[in-house]
Design an enzyme around this catalytic site. Structure first.
Site, PDB file in Angstrom:
ATOM      1  N   ILE A  41       0.876  -1.240   0.087  1.00  0.00           N
ATOM      2  CA  ILE A  41      -0.069  -0.052  -0.004  1.00  0.00           C
ATOM      3  C   ILE A  41       0.837   1.162  -0.101  1.00  0.00           C
ATOM      4  O   ILE A  41       1.733   1.380   0.788  1.00  0.00           O
ATOM      5  CB  ILE A  41      -0.952  -0.189   1.308  1.00  0.00           C
ATOM      6  CG1 ILE A  41      -2.101   1.168   1.115  1.00  0.00           C
ATOM      7  CG2 ILE A  41      -0.166   0.036   2.583  1.00  0.00           C
ATOM      8  CD1 ILE A  41      -3.166   0.730   2.058  1.00  0.00           C
ATOM      9  N   ASP A  42       0.547   2.262  -0.866  1.00  0.00           N
ATOM     10  CA  ASP A  42       1.162   3.463  -1.093  1.00  0.00           C
ATOM     11  C   ASP A  42       1.092   4.233   0.386  1.00  0.00           C
ATOM     12  O   ASP A  42      -0.130   4.118   1.110  1.00  0.00           O
ATOM     13  CB  ASP A  42       0.806   4.140  -2.287  1.00  0.00           C
ATOM     14  CG  ASP A  42       1.529   5.660  -2.248  1.00  0.00           C
ATOM     15  OD1 ASP A  42       2.613   5.682  -2.162  1.00  0.00           O
ATOM     16  OD2 ASP A  42       0.460   6.560  -2.536  1.00  0.00           O
ATOM     17  N   LYS A  43       1.902   5.125   0.477  1.00  0.00           N
ATOM     18  CA  LYS A  43       1.278   6.256   2.055  1.00  0.00           C
ATOM     19  C   LYS A  43       0.670   7.268   1.566  1.00  0.00           C
ATOM     20  O   LYS A  43      -0.282   7.554   1.937  1.00  0.00           O
ATOM     21  CB  LYS A  43       2.742   6.592   2.417  1.00  0.00           C
ATOM     22  CG  LYS A  43       2.697   7.500   3.664  1.00  0.00           C
ATOM     23  CD  LYS A  43       4.042   7.658   4.257  1.00  0.00           C
ATOM     24  CE  LYS A  43       4.960   8.710   3.673  1.00  0.00           C
ATOM     25  NZ  LYS A  43       4.202   9.994   3.689  1.00  0.00           N
TER      26      LYS A  43
END
Length: 664
Positions: A355-357
Site C-alpha cells: 500500500i502506498d502512503k
C-alpha cells in the site's frame, strides 16, 4: 455471441408462457382432473399441442436455436447445445408420433394413443427464457442503479459572474472554471472545489456512508451529492462526462464486459461436459434399443431425450455471471467500483497488501511545516537575510511545482500563496516520477527532488530538496496526517488475514514512523515507481498473490502489475485506469468492504457451481432409466425440463442474495 437484450426476450417469454400453459394442461391435466380426458379428443389434443408448441420452439426459442447452430458450426459446445438438442428431440419426436402414429408399434400405444412430449419442449424453452431474462435483468439492474445516481444531479446550476450576480443556467452549459453557488437542501451540479462557505454534504449516494461530510474552503464536492446545512460557492472543475458520477457509469460498464477466470473455468468445464452428456444420451438410446423392453428404440429415444434435457447446463451457465453482475452493483452502492470482474474474484484469494502512503494511508493533503536553508552558517534564522532566502527557496520551489498535480507540489504552491509570494513563470517543465521536477525559473535551472537525509527537528517529516543550477539552496519539510479511518481499516484487514506492507517513495525515518504508528507488518522506503513494480512482482511469487493500493501517477506501474490493483477515487486518472478496483472516496474502510464483497461473491459462485454439477450428476442416472430394472420408474422428459429450469432459478436466487449483503 451473447443473447439479445431483455426487451427482445421479454415478448418471446410472454408468448411462450401463454402458449405453454394450454400445452401443459392438455398433456398433464388429466393427472389433476381425470375427467378432462373424456372431454378432449386425444387426436385433437395432439394437434392443438403441436400448433401451440411450434411457435414456442421456433419463435420464442429462436435466440437459442441461433446459439445452437453457432456452437455446431464452430464446434464450440455450450449449454445451448444441450438445451436445443433436448427440446428439439422432444419436439421432433412428438411431431413424428403425431403424424406417423399408425406406424408406431401397438405395444407402445396407450389408451390415448402414442405418448407425446410437446410439453417438454414448450415448458423447457419457456423456463430457460425466464432464466436468461433474470440474468439480463441483473445486468440491467446495475446500470439502472448507477444511472439513477446520474439522474439525481440537478438540471439547473446557479452561476455567479465576476460582479457576484447570480444567473440560473442548465447544467449542460456549465464550464470549467465557473463559480457556482449551492444553497442548503440543493444538490451539487458538477464536481469542483469549495471557494467559500462551510457546510455538511450528504455523500451517501457515492460512499454508502450515512454520515454527512464536513466541507470548507478547498474541500472537493461531487455532482449529485446533497448540501445539507450551509451555503457554499465552489469552482467547477469537472463537468459532463468528466464528473465522478459519469466515471462511475463507465467503470461499471467496463466491469460488466470483463470476465473472471472462474467464469472461464466454467466455460471450459462446460466444453467437456456437453460432449460427455451427448455420449451418455447416445449410450442410453443404444442400451434401451438393444436390451430394453419392446419397443426398445422408443424407450431409448424417450430416455435419451430426458438425459439431454436434465443435463442442460443452464444453471452452470448462470452460476458465475449473475453473481458477478450482482456483486458489481452492490459494490457500486458501497463506494467500491469494479472495473475488472477478474480483480473482484482474485481479491478473495490474496493475502498480501502492498500500500502506498501519501493519499492512501494519509490524507494526501500535506502542508509545509518548515524550511531549512543550506549553508546559513551563523546567520540568525530570524534575520532579514534568512527570511529573504527562505522566501526565495519557497518561490523557486512553488514556481517549479506549479504545473504538477502531486500532493506535495500542491502543498508547496499553497504555502507560497499563503505567504503572498508572487510566482514567476516556469518554462521547460519536466517531471520524472519518483524523482521530482525540473523547470527554468527566471532563466535558471531549478530542480525539486526527494531528499533522503534528516534535517533537525523534521526527522519524521517528508523532505523536499531544492537546487538551483545544481547547487542545493535548502530543504522544505512537509507533514501529512494519517486518515482518521486508516488505523481501524488496517486492523480489520490484518484480522482478515492480510499482511499489510507500506511501499513509499518517502525516506526511511518517515516511513518507519508511519509504519510504527499504524502497526503495519512491514514497509519499504525510498522506493521509485520501477522499484514498486519490482516489489509487486517479487511478492507475486507468494501462492496467494498480492494487492497493491495507491493513488498517484507513480503508482500506475505497480497497480497494473499486481494481481489486484486498487486505486483511490481521489487520486489521478492514470492510477484509476491502471487499477481493477476503485475506492470512490479513497478511504481504506471501502477496501475492507471490497474484501468482504469479494469473498462473498466467490463463495456464492462456488455454491452455484457445486449445486449445478451436483444436480447434473444426480439427475443423469435417473433420466437414463437406471431405476427402471428395480422400480419400473422412468423420468418423464417434461419433469426433467422443469427440474432443470428450477435449478437455474435457484442459482439465480442464490446469486441475487448479494444485493442484500452486509459489508461490515
Amino acid at each position: 455471441m451473447g443473447l439479445p437484450h431483455e426487451r427482445y426476450l421479454r415478448p418471446r417469454f410472454f408468448a411462450a408462457t401463454a402458449l405453454s400453459l394450454p400445452v401443459l394442461v392438455l398433456s398433464m391435466g388429466e393427472m389433476v382432473w381425470p375427467s378432462l380426458a373424456h372431454h378432449v379428443n386425444p387426436q385433437l389434443s395432439g394437434w392443438l399441442q403441436f400448433l401451440l408448441t411450434t411457435p414456442v420452439f421456433f419463435w420464442s426459442g429462436a435466440p437459442f436455436i441461433r446459439r445452437w447452430w453457432t456452437s455446431i458450426r464452430e464446434r464450440d459446445t455450450n449449454m445451448f447445445t444441450l438445451t436445443v438438442t433436448g427440446t428439439g428431440a422432444a419436439y421432433f419426436y412428438s411431431t413424428a408420433a403425431l403424424l406417423l402414429s399408425a406406424r408406431f408399434p401397438e405395444a407402445f400405444r396407450s389408451a390415448h394413443g402414442v405418448p407425446l412430449y410437446f410439453e417438454a419442449a414448450a415448458v423447457t424453452t419457456t423456463i430457460v427464457l425466464l432464466g436468461q431474462i433474470l440474468e439480463q435483468r441483473a445486468h440491467a439492474r446495475t446500470d439502472l442503479a448507477i444511472r439513477a445516481l446520474m439522474d439525481l444531479a440537478p438540471k439547473i446550476a446557479h452561476r455567479l459572474d465576476q460582479t457576484g450576480v447570480e444567473t440560473d443556467i442548465p447544467v449542460a452549459e456549465v464550464k470549467v472554471g465557473d463559480t457556482l453557488r449551492v444553497r442548503p437542501g440543493e444538490k451539487i451540479p458538477v464536481d469542483g472545489s469549495v471557494l467559500e462557505g462551510a457546510t455538511s454534504v450528504d455523500e451517501s449516494m457515492l460512499t454508502g456512508e450515512p454520515e454527512p461530510v464536513e466541507k470548507a474552503s478547498g474541500s472537493p464536492v461531487h455532482a449529485g451529492t446533497l448540501n445539507t446545512t450551509g451555503t457554499l460557492t465552489f469552482r467547477a472543475e469537472r463537468i459532463g462526462r468528466d464528473t465522478l458520477l459519469a466515471q462511475i457509469v463507465r467503470l461499471v460498464e467496463e466491469a460488466q464486459e470483463s470476465e473472471a477466470p472462474i467464469a472461464r473455468l466454467a466455460d471450459r468445464v462446460s466444453a467437456v461436459f456437453v460432449p460427455i452428456v451427448l455420449a451418455i444420451a447416445t449410450v442410453t438410446f443404444l442400451v434401451w434399443t438393444i436390451a430394453g423392453p419392446a419397443p426398445g428404440w422408443v424407450f431409448g429415444l424417450i430416455n435419451a431425450v430426458a438425459v439431454l434435457i436434465i443435463a442442460c447446463p443452464c444453471a452452470l451457465g448462470l452460476a458465475t455471471p449473475v453473481a458477478l453482475v450482482t456483486a458489481i452493483g452492490r459494490g457500486a452502492q458501497a463506494g467500491v467500483l469494479v472495473k475488472d470482474a477478474a480483480a473482484l474474484e482474485r481479491l478473495a484469494r490474496v493475502r498480501t497488501l502492498l500500500i502506498d502512503k501519501t493519499g492512501t494511508l494519509t490524507a494526501g493533503h500535506p502542508r509545509v511545516v518548515g524550511l531549512e536553508l543550506s549553508g546559513t552558517g551563523e546567520t540568525p534564522a530570524s534575520s532579514p537575510a534568512a527570511s529573504a532566502r527562505e522566501a526565495q527557496l519557497l518561490t523557486y520551489a512553488a514556481a517549479a511545482e506549479s504545473a504538477s498535480e502531486h500532493p506535495l507540489a500542491r502543498a508547496i504552491v499553497r504555502a507560497a500563496q499563503e505567504r503572498g509570494l508572487a510566482l514567476p513563470i516556469a518554462t521547460d517543465f519536466a517531471v520524472e516520477p519518483g524523482f521530482g521536477v525540473r523547470a527554468r525559473i527566471e532563466g535558471r535551472l531549478v530542480e525539486v527532488s526527494r531528499a533522503v537525509h534528516d534535517v533537525g527537528a523534521f526527522a519524521t517529516a517528508t523532505l523536499v530538496a531544492v537546487a538551483v543550477e545544481g547547487e542545493r539552496i535548502g530543504t522544505i519539510a512537509l507533514a501529512d496526517e494519517v486518515k482518521a479511518t486508516t488505523p481501524a481499516a488496517i486492523r480489520e484487514l490484518q484480522r482478515l488475514g492480510f499482511r499489510v506492507i507500506m511501499v513509499t517513495g518517502d525516506r526511511e525515518s518517515t516511513a518507519r514512523a508511519v509504519a510504527t504508528q499504524l502497526g503495519l507488518d512491514g514497509y519499504h522506503a525510498a522506493v521509485t515507481p520501477a522499484q514498486k513494480q519490482e516489489l509487486v512482482r517479487s511478492h507475486r511469487s507468494d501462492e496467494h498473490g498480492v494487492v497493491f493500493a495507491g493513488d498517484g501517477l507513480n503508482d500506475a506501474p505497480a497497480l497494473a502489475a499486481a494481481d489486484v490493483g486498487i486505486a483511490m477515487g481521489t487520486g489521478t486518472d492514470v492510477a484509476m485506469h491502471s487499477a481493477g478496483l476503485v475506492l470512490v472516496q479513497g478511504d481504506l474502510a471501502a477496501l475492507v468492504r471490497a474484501v468482504h464483497l469479494s469473498r462473498a461473491t466467490l463463495r456464492t459462485i462456488k455454491q452455484n457451481l457445486f449445486w449445478a454439477f451436483a444436480y447434473n450428476l444426480a439427475g443423469l442416472p435417473l433420466a437414463a432409466g437406471a431405476l427402471f430394472p428395480f422400480t419400473g420408474w422412468l423420468l418423464n422428459p417434461m419433469f426433467a425440463g422443469v427440474a432443470m429450469s428450477l435449478s437455474s432459478i435457484t442459482v439465480v436466487a442464490n446469486a441475487l442474495r448479494l444485493r442484500r449483503l452486509s459489508l461490515t
